[in-house]
Scaffold this motif. Structure first.
Motif: not given
Length: 121
Positions: A20-31
């Motif tokens: 379960i991942r309850p906190i929405p991520p902020v993502l760097d798609y190149s990473k």
């Protein structure tokens, strides 16, 4: 490796859909793309990782909290967002993890009163 799990040597593989991942991520798609290349056995250097430090096909384990209640285990992750996305994008079903035991009361520090919604039947 995190401070919380640095003393844990045991690595476990958990199904991606059980965490379960309850906190929405902020993502760097190149990473994420770089990590997918590593999972596929073709590591690439990145601003945060030297190519010499990379094992093809492997990512560092993700810290996962586990809470047992009523004979059932639930797994929660708050970090490792890019690694999760890389596993998902590469089609891998098992995630390399370090499991940290936790109580529902401790989990409440992260989730507040919403913690109860994860344990309702």
């Amino acid at each position: 490796m995190s401070v919380q799990s640095s003393s844990i040597q045991k690595i476990e593989y958990l199904p991606l859909d059980q965490i379960i991942r309850p906190i929405p991520p902020v993502l760097d798609y190149s990473k994420i793309d770089t990590m997918v290349s590593t999972l596929n056995g073709q590591p690439m250097a990145s601003p945060t990782c030297n190519i010499e430090d990379i094992t093809p096909g492997e990512l560092p384990p993700i810290d996962v909290l586990t809470v047992s209640e009523n004979g059932e285990k639930k797994y929660f992750a708050f970090g490792g967002c890019h690694r999760f996305q890389a596993y998902e994008k590469s089609g891998k079903q098992l995630v390399k993890c370090k499991i940290l035991p936790c109580t529902k009361k401790q989990l409440r520090l992260y989730l507040g009163s919403s913690v109860d919604s994860y344990f309702e039947e």
